[in-house]
Design a protein around this motif. Sequence first.
Motif, PDB file in Angstrom:
ATOM      1  N   THR A 158       0.683  -1.216   0.095  1.00 36.37           N
ATOM      2  CA  THR A 158      -0.012   0.066   0.116  1.00 36.37           C
ATOM      3  C   THR A 158       0.609   1.160   0.010  1.00 36.37           C
ATOM      4  N   GLN A 159       2.167   1.153  -0.392  1.00 35.22           N
ATOM      5  CA  GLN A 159       2.802   2.517  -0.694  1.00 35.22           C
ATOM      6  C   GLN A 159       2.221   3.216  -1.693  1.00 35.22           C
ATOM      7  N   ILE A 160       2.514   4.405  -1.463  1.00 34.18           N
ATOM      8  CA  ILE A 160       1.920   5.369  -2.637  1.00 34.18           C
ATOM      9  C   ILE A 160       3.078   6.470  -3.101  1.00 34.18           C
ATOM     10  N   ALA A 161       3.268   6.302  -4.311  1.00 31.87           N
ATOM     11  CA  ALA A 161       4.234   7.010  -5.024  1.00 31.87           C
ATOM     12  C   ALA A 161       4.040   8.353  -5.134  1.00 31.87           C
ATOM     13  N   ASP A 162       5.258   9.177  -5.182  1.00 28.09           N
ATOM     14  CA  ASP A 162       5.119  10.929  -5.298  1.00 28.09           C
ATOM     15  C   ASP A 162       4.749  10.941  -6.567  1.00 28.09           C
ATOM     16  N   LEU A 163       3.578  10.748  -7.002  1.00 25.63           N
ATOM     17  CA  LEU A 163       2.948  10.738  -8.297  1.00 25.63           C
ATOM     18  C   LEU A 163       2.931  11.955  -9.000  1.00 25.63           C
ATOM     19  N   ALA A 164       2.597  13.117  -8.215  1.00 25.31           N
ATOM     20  CA  ALA A 164       2.598  14.376  -8.963  1.00 25.31           C
ATOM     21  C   ALA A 164       4.184  14.837  -9.116  1.00 25.31           C
ATOM     22  N   GLY A 165       5.106  14.601  -7.978  1.00 28.99           N
ATOM     23  CA  GLY A 165       6.392  14.862  -8.359  1.00 28.99           C
ATOM     24  C   GLY A 165       7.019  14.352  -9.349  1.00 28.99           C
ATOM     25  N   ILE A 166       6.897  13.171  -9.428  1.00 29.09           N
ATOM     26  CA  ILE A 166       7.400  12.222 -10.497  1.00 29.09           C
ATOM     27  C   ILE A 166       7.034  12.963 -11.823  1.00 29.09           C
ATOM     28  N   GLY A 167       5.714  13.394 -11.856  1.00 31.08           N
ATOM     29  CA  GLY A 167       4.991  13.828 -12.972  1.00 31.08           C
ATOM     30  C   GLY A 167       5.488  14.940 -13.715  1.00 31.08           C
ATOM     31  N   GLN A 168       5.709  15.795 -12.578  1.00 33.06           N
ATOM     32  CA  GLN A 168       6.673  17.072 -13.048  1.00 33.06           C
ATOM     33  C   GLN A 168       7.924  16.827 -13.436  1.00 33.06           C
ATOM     34  N   TRP A 169       8.588  16.034 -12.963  1.00 29.33           N
ATOM     35  CA  TRP A 169      10.052  15.696 -13.116  1.00 29.33           C
ATOM     36  C   TRP A 169       9.989  15.083 -14.564  1.00 29.33           C
ATOM     37  N   CYS A 170       9.128  14.203 -15.020  1.00 25.41           N
ATOM     38  CA  CYS A 170       9.212  13.646 -16.218  1.00 25.41           C
ATOM     39  C   CYS A 170       8.708  14.398 -17.344  1.00 25.41           C
ATOM     40  N   LYS A 171       7.930  15.764 -16.978  1.00 27.27           N
ATOM     41  CA  LYS A 171       7.700  16.587 -18.022  1.00 27.27           C
ATOM     42  C   LYS A 171       9.023  17.505 -18.444  1.00 27.27           C
ATOM     43  N   GLU A 172       9.728  17.715 -17.445  1.00 25.76           N
ATOM     44  CA  GLU A 172      10.992  18.317 -17.361  1.00 25.76           C
ATOM     45  C   GLU A 172      11.858  17.611 -18.161  1.00 25.76           C
ATOM     46  N   LYS A 173      12.057  16.330 -17.996  1.00 31.20           N
ATOM     47  CA  LYS A 173      12.777  15.568 -18.773  1.00 31.20           C
ATOM     48  C   LYS A 173      12.340  15.153 -20.056  1.00 31.20           C
ATOM     49  N   ASN A 174      11.129  15.316 -20.393  1.00 31.42           N
ATOM     50  CA  ASN A 174      10.543  14.699 -21.590  1.00 31.42           C
ATOM     51  C   ASN A 174      10.527  13.175 -21.775  1.00 31.42           C
ATOM     52  N   LEU A 175      10.200  12.488 -20.677  1.00 34.60           N
ATOM     53  CA  LEU A 175      10.136  11.241 -20.350  1.00 34.60           C
ATOM     54  C   LEU A 175       8.617  10.617 -20.360  1.00 34.60           C
ATOM     55  N   VAL A 176       8.430   9.800 -20.952  1.00 34.38           N
ATOM     56  CA  VAL A 176       7.194   8.835 -20.944  1.00 34.38           C
ATOM     57  C   VAL A 176       6.838   8.438 -19.468  1.00 34.38           C
ATOM     58  N   TYR A 177       5.566   8.751 -19.093  1.00 31.81           N
ATOM     59  CA  TYR A 177       5.542   8.429 -17.730  1.00 31.81           C
ATOM     60  C   TYR A 177       4.106   7.446 -17.369  1.00 31.81           C
ATOM     61  N   VAL A 178       4.435   6.200 -17.129  1.00 32.99           N
ATOM     62  CA  VAL A 178       3.267   5.152 -17.220  1.00 32.99           C
ATOM     63  C   VAL A 178       3.007   5.000 -15.766  1.00 32.99           C
ATOM     64  N   VAL A 179       1.768   5.060 -15.215  1.00 37.78           N
ATOM     65  CA  VAL A 179       1.011   4.830 -14.163  1.00 37.78           C
ATOM     66  C   VAL A 179      -0.088   3.610 -14.152  1.00 37.78           C
ATOM     67  N   ASP A 180       0.135   2.512 -13.440  1.00 33.70           N
ATOM     68  CA  ASP A 180      -0.894   1.533 -13.254  1.00 33.70           C
ATOM     69  C   ASP A 180      -1.794   1.862 -12.219  1.00 33.70           C
ATOM     70  N   ASN A 181      -3.092   2.416 -12.692  1.00 35.41           N
ATOM     71  CA  ASN A 181      -3.973   2.979 -11.878  1.00 35.41           C
ATOM     72  C   ASN A 181      -5.061   2.061 -11.075  1.00 35.41           C
ATOM     73  N   THR A 182      -4.841   0.624 -11.404  1.00 35.39           N
ATOM     74  CA  THR A 182      -5.754  -0.387 -11.156  1.00 35.39           C
ATOM     75  C   THR A 182      -6.157  -0.545  -9.811  1.00 35.39           C
ATOM     76  N   LEU A 183      -5.650  -0.258  -8.677  1.00 34.40           N
ATOM     77  CA  LEU A 183      -5.830  -0.560  -7.458  1.00 34.40           C
ATOM     78  C   LEU A 183      -6.619   0.508  -6.850  1.00 34.40           C
ATOM     79  N   VAL A 184      -6.697   1.861  -7.434  1.00 36.43           N
ATOM     80  CA  VAL A 184      -7.557   2.777  -6.745  1.00 36.43           C
ATOM     81  C   VAL A 184      -8.761   3.052  -7.722  1.00 36.43           C
ATOM     82  N   SER A 185      -8.603   2.878  -9.140  1.00 36.76           N
ATOM     83  CA  SER A 185      -9.376   3.174 -10.221  1.00 36.76           C
ATOM     84  C   SER A 185      -9.449   4.498 -10.430  1.00 36.76           C
ATOM     85  N   PRO A 186      -9.736   4.706 -11.728  1.00 34.14           N
ATOM     86  CA  PRO A 186     -10.219   6.170 -12.256  1.00 34.14           C
ATOM     87  C   PRO A 186     -10.909   7.137 -11.505  1.00 34.14           C
TER      88      PRO A 186
END
Length: 409
Positions: A158-186
């Motif tokens: 049940t650890q929760i990743a730093d989703l927003a922080g990683i997203g911002q960093w990926c945007k700065e680095k222009n990286l593809v950011y993949v999130v498995d959203n299965t366990l909490v759902s859309p």
Amino acid sequence: MAKNGFTTTIVHSDRRASVEHGAIHKPMHPSSEYAFADSRELAAVFQGKAGFTYARQGTPTTAALESKISQMEGAAGTVSFATGMAALAATFFTLLKAGDHLISSQHIFGNTNSLLGTLADLGVSVTMVDATDERNVAAAWRPETRMVFTESLANPGTQIADLAGIGQWCKEKNLVYVVDNTLVSPLLCKTKEVGATLIVNSLSKHIGGHGNALGGAVTDTGLYDWSHYPNIAEPYRKGSPTSWGLTQIKKKGLRDMGGTLSSEAAHRLAVGAETLSLRMHKICANALALAQALAQHPKVAKVHYPGMPDHPQHERARQLFGGLFGGLMGIELADDIDVFDFLNRLKVLALATHLGDNRTLVLPMAHTIYYEMGPERRALMGISDNFLRVSIGIEDAQDLIGDFNQALA
């Protein structure tokens, strides 16, 4: 027309798409092939125009389900697959090449961990980090890094990743950011809002909800400009660059790899999706009640649940998931309890390996999904011999609490 809420949108999705004869559900299309009256039209579909030719690449039934998932995620498009693992495999194997580098959370589903091992065997370098802190992800960057992967809620810890922080960093680095959203759902996690490029859902879990069909999906949020991504093949560099990635995943993952969702399963999943919000609110309420009860039990050593104030990412969960905390929890029984004797005393909970079902399911992790990893790797992941994964269902909360109490007595 004003924008409707989550459930209203999904319940009326098929009907608003002009279903034949006024039906409220998209019908199930079992045809393997689709014929054309005009040969030029046939050729146009093969060359990229929307349409159906052979069911391995999708059907009107899977397309209707994909539309629902895209609406749930507020995204640009979705491709469905036979299972969630097929969706993940298609994402990794169609977008990464030998010599590329992937950064992944170390807190991931056991089968996904195995899949990344296969990816590494084929020449893609994989670095596992503690993604609860964006700085750990950033420290793993290399010039050949192409992608970052994490789960919105880790299974089973049940650890929760730093989703927003990683997203911002990926945007700065222009990286593809993949999130498995299965366990909490859309419903709970608006993954597009944290900057995800691609969202993966195992439709077999909360979205379908009824334990009667397997399925998976990859959704493109539309946030990423794929013209900057070097691994897109020339045939798919047509039209708007925002669609190139999903087109390649669909073509390679369905046409070449054959990970196709059947129309029958798609129909069941689409109907199940209509009650996602109703089920998730009940599941989350049950989970919090059970976690609070077990946290006070002398024979329970530890309860891992984001809704508990002592959870390391409790406040992050509150902010990300809108005040709900999901239906997954980890329970560590006291050392002097034989885990198998305890499980065999349960009367309500089902001993089964699945998640996001209407029924509450329990599984001893060290002896099942994580058995092949060996004791050293399990210890690093915090999986003790008495660690139980519990997926909460929609039963009456007092029945779940009572079942644990009588089994622990």
